[in-house]
Design an enzyme around this catalytic site. Structure first.
Site, PDB file in Angstrom:
ATOM      1  N   PRO A  16       0.834  -1.197   0.000  1.00  0.00           N
ATOM      2  CA  PRO A  16       0.000   0.000   0.000  1.00  0.00           C
ATOM      3  C   PRO A  16       0.870   1.249   0.000  1.00  0.00           C
ATOM      4  O   PRO A  16       1.809   1.352   0.788  1.00  0.00           O
ATOM      5  CB  PRO A  16      -0.789  -0.109   1.308  1.00  0.00           C
ATOM      6  CG  PRO A  16      -0.690  -1.548   1.703  1.00  0.00           C
ATOM      7  CD  PRO A  16       0.640  -2.017   1.207  1.00  0.00           C
ATOM      8  N   ALA A  18       0.248   5.494  -0.103  1.00  0.00           N
ATOM      9  CA  ALA A  18      -0.746   6.564  -0.078  1.00  0.00           C
ATOM     10  C   ALA A  18      -0.691   7.384  -1.359  1.00  0.00           C
ATOM     11  O   ALA A  18       0.387   7.814  -1.789  1.00  0.00           O
ATOM     12  CB  ALA A  18      -0.515   7.462   1.130  1.00  0.00           C
ATOM     13  N   GLN A  77      -5.928  -2.454   3.352  1.00  0.00           N
ATOM     14  CA  GLN A  77      -5.059  -2.152   4.489  1.00  0.00           C
ATOM     15  C   GLN A  77      -5.708  -1.134   5.408  1.00  0.00           C
ATOM     16  O   GLN A  77      -6.191  -0.083   4.964  1.00  0.00           O
ATOM     17  CB  GLN A  77      -3.691  -1.627   4.073  1.00  0.00           C
ATOM     18  CG  GLN A  77      -2.766  -1.547   5.309  1.00  0.00           C
ATOM     19  CD  GLN A  77      -1.399  -0.974   5.041  1.00  0.00           C
ATOM     20  OE1 GLN A  77      -1.271   0.202   4.784  1.00  0.00           O
ATOM     21  NE2 GLN A  77      -0.365  -1.813   5.125  1.00  0.00           N
ATOM     22  N   CYS A 108       4.076   2.506   9.275  1.00  0.00           N
ATOM     23  CA  CYS A 108       4.176   3.860   8.728  1.00  0.00           C
ATOM     24  C   CYS A 108       5.143   4.710   9.553  1.00  0.00           C
ATOM     25  O   CYS A 108       5.007   4.800  10.768  1.00  0.00           O
ATOM     26  CB  CYS A 108       2.793   4.512   8.710  1.00  0.00           C
ATOM     27  SG  CYS A 108       2.800   6.171   7.989  1.00  0.00           S
ATOM     28  N   LYS A 148       1.791  -5.743   8.931  1.00  0.00           N
ATOM     29  CA  LYS A 148       3.017  -5.205   8.346  1.00  0.00           C
ATOM     30  C   LYS A 148       3.679  -4.297   9.369  1.00  0.00           C
ATOM     31  O   LYS A 148       3.026  -3.437   9.969  1.00  0.00           O
ATOM     32  CB  LYS A 148       2.733  -4.428   7.064  1.00  0.00           C
ATOM     33  CG  LYS A 148       4.027  -3.972   6.384  1.00  0.00           C
ATOM     34  CD  LYS A 148       3.781  -3.217   5.098  1.00  0.00           C
ATOM     35  CE  LYS A 148       5.125  -2.812   4.473  1.00  0.00           C
ATOM     36  NZ  LYS A 148       4.957  -1.905   3.321  1.00  0.00           N
ATOM     37  N   GLY A 211      11.550  -4.195   1.289  1.00  0.00           N
ATOM     38  CA  GLY A 211      12.652  -3.240   1.339  1.00  0.00           C
ATOM     39  C   GLY A 211      13.688  -3.482   0.268  1.00  0.00           C
ATOM     40  O   GLY A 211      14.282  -4.570   0.196  1.00  0.00           O
ATOM     41  N   ASP A 212      13.876  -2.489  -0.603  1.00  0.00           N
ATOM     42  CA  ASP A 212      14.930  -2.498  -1.633  1.00  0.00           C
ATOM     43  C   ASP A 212      14.740  -3.595  -2.676  1.00  0.00           C
ATOM     44  O   ASP A 212      15.718  -4.220  -3.129  1.00  0.00           O
ATOM     45  CB  ASP A 212      16.320  -2.631  -0.993  1.00  0.00           C
ATOM     46  CG  ASP A 212      16.700  -1.410  -0.172  1.00  0.00           C
ATOM     47  OD1 ASP A 212      15.930  -0.419  -0.201  1.00  0.00           O
ATOM     48  OD2 ASP A 212      17.741  -1.443   0.504  1.00  0.00           O
ATOM     49  N   GLY A 234       7.113  -2.092  -3.005  1.00  0.00           N
ATOM     50  CA  GLY A 234       6.536  -0.755  -2.929  1.00  0.00           C
ATOM     51  C   GLY A 234       7.114   0.172  -3.973  1.00  0.00           C
ATOM     52  O   GLY A 234       6.728   0.149  -5.139  1.00  0.00           O
ATOM     53  N   ARG A 235       8.095   0.981  -3.564  1.00  0.00           N
ATOM     54  CA  ARG A 235       8.606   2.032  -4.446  1.00  0.00           C
ATOM     55  C   ARG A 235       9.195   1.496  -5.756  1.00  0.00           C
ATOM     56  O   ARG A 235       9.248   2.205  -6.754  1.00  0.00           O
ATOM     57  CB  ARG A 235       9.664   2.854  -3.703  1.00  0.00           C
ATOM     58  CG  ARG A 235       9.099   3.687  -2.550  1.00  0.00           C
ATOM     59  CD  ARG A 235      10.219   4.369  -1.763  1.00  0.00           C
ATOM     60  NE  ARG A 235      11.117   3.395  -1.170  1.00  0.00           N
ATOM     61  CZ  ARG A 235      12.415   3.610  -0.952  1.00  0.00           C
ATOM     62  NH1 ARG A 235      12.961   4.758  -1.301  1.00  0.00           N
ATOM     63  NH2 ARG A 235      13.158   2.675  -0.394  1.00  0.00           N
TER      64      ARG A 235
END
Length: 381
Positions: A16, A18, A77, A108, A148, A211-212, A234-235
């Site tokens: 998730p 935002a 979520q 978060c 999470k 992560g990464d 994510g990113r």
């Protein structure tokens, strides 16, 4: 990967984010994930929505948790700090038939969330964390509830081990660990060794790593190195929804990878625009939402600053089409310039939590009395 009754071929979860993972982006990622998978190539989770906003019946929040017909299973979520409110929000989701999987956010790092005891700061209070997760699991009546979290608030206030054992004990279906502390935010390197440690400790439910993960190869390597049961992305998929096609292929043992030309990137951006307009039911709003994605989509491609600015100020689908038509759509995939980290990494930041929060793992009366404030700035997602 199996989460409760749900089994997916590709052990991947869209994290998730935002303002990013609305229905339009989730559907786009699903379309790519389905290219190399018998299902949609993973689980695709909604933007974080506050439990308070759902219980208070905020229209925008309920719209955010409304899924498209193709979205199966439906993953929502929730962010909450009060056990009673979290429990009631889960009950309402089931009463209105809105979710097949519920994820609880305890990771978060944003100060407006942590300064009042929420997000990545909450697991420090173990009893409160336990009550929230247990209440959600009980209210879900068999719909899987996952958790999470992060390593902890900082290196002196580590929480992931306790969080994992508690989640397992009270019946959570899985736990995902982002290998950074709240203080790190998204800076530095994710510490995958913490994911390995959690996997060794928590043996009865799946452990997912986060992560990464910037490529399919990163995802496979994380699972090989940590032994985790799945990955959360994510990113790494910002401006690259085709990453889910790469992930599905990699986990199926195939070498297929999408290496799009500039024309293919433009076509994906255009598809994203269509889905956003459909999601909002308003062309102007959908186009404005798309603007923030422009830099991510064209990272590394020969699109000059002036054109990027023009695209980031597009006004309509017609305007978008006109500007995309000015690009050299035959430009090939630029290679390394497109790979690697995306989004803002930033730098480590001071942990912003309530005064005295880290003095004890017990919840004081003062802190308990102020928890209701923790969702005020985040209502509606």
């Amino acid at each position: 990967m199996t989460i409760g009754p749900h089994t997916v071929d590709t052990p991947v979860v869209l994290a998730p984010m935002a303002g990013i993972t609305n229905m339009a982006f989730r559907l786009l990622c699903r379309e790519f994930g389905a290219l190399h998978s018998q299902d949609d190539g993973g689980l695709y989770v909604s933007e974080m929505v506050t439990t308070r906003a759902l219980v208070e019946d905020h229209r925008e929040s309920w719209r955010l948790v409304t899924m498209g017909e193709r979205e199966k299973p439906r993953s929502v979520q929730l962010y909450g700090v009060d056990p009673v409110t979290v429990r009631r929000s889960v009950e309402m989701l089931l009463e209105r038939d809105k979710a097949d999987h519920i994820d609880l956010n305890f990771g978060c790092p944003v100060p407006k969330v942590t300064r009042r005891g929420g997000g990545g700061g909450l697991p420090w209070k173990t009893e409160l964390f336990t009550r929230i997760v247990r209440g959600a699991v009980e209210a879900a009546q068999g719909v899987p509830v996952t958790v999470k979290t992060r390593i902890g608030i900082d290196d002196d206030h580590v929480t992931y081990r306790d969080a994992g054992l508690i989640a397992q004990e009270v019946g959570a279906a899985a736990i995902a660990l982002h290998g950074r502390t709240v203080v790190q935010h998204y800076s530095g390197d994710a510490r995958w060794e913490a994911i390995s440690d959690l996997k060794e400790l928590v043996t009865e439910i799946p452990v997912l790593g986060n992560g990464d993960i910037w490529s399919a190869e990163d995802a496979v390597r994380m699972m090989d190195e940590t032994g985790c049961d799945g990955v959360v992305v994510g990113r790494g998929c910002q401006g690259r929804p085709w990453l889910f096609a790469d992930l599905a292929a990699a986990f199926a043992g195939r070498p297929d990878r999408i290496r799009p030309t500039l024309g293919e990137v433009a076509a994906t951006l255009r598809r994203h625009a269509e889905l956003l307009v459909e999601f909002y039911g308003d062309e102007g709003r959908g186009i404005r939402d798309l603007r923030k994605h422009v830099a991510w989509y064209f990272k590394g491609y020969p699109v000059g600053g002036e054109m990027r600015h023009r695209l980031a100020t597009m006004e309509s689908l017609e305007d978008l089409d006109r500007k995309l038509g000015e690009l050299d759509l035959d430009s090939p995939y630029p290679g390394a310039a497109v790979e690697g980290p995306r989004g803002r990494a930033g730098s480590p930041k001071r942990a912003v939590v309530p005064e005295g929060w880290m003095d004890s793992r017990d919840l004081t009366a003062d802190h308990a009395g102020r928890l209701h404030e923790a969702e005020l700035d985040t209502s509606g997602g």
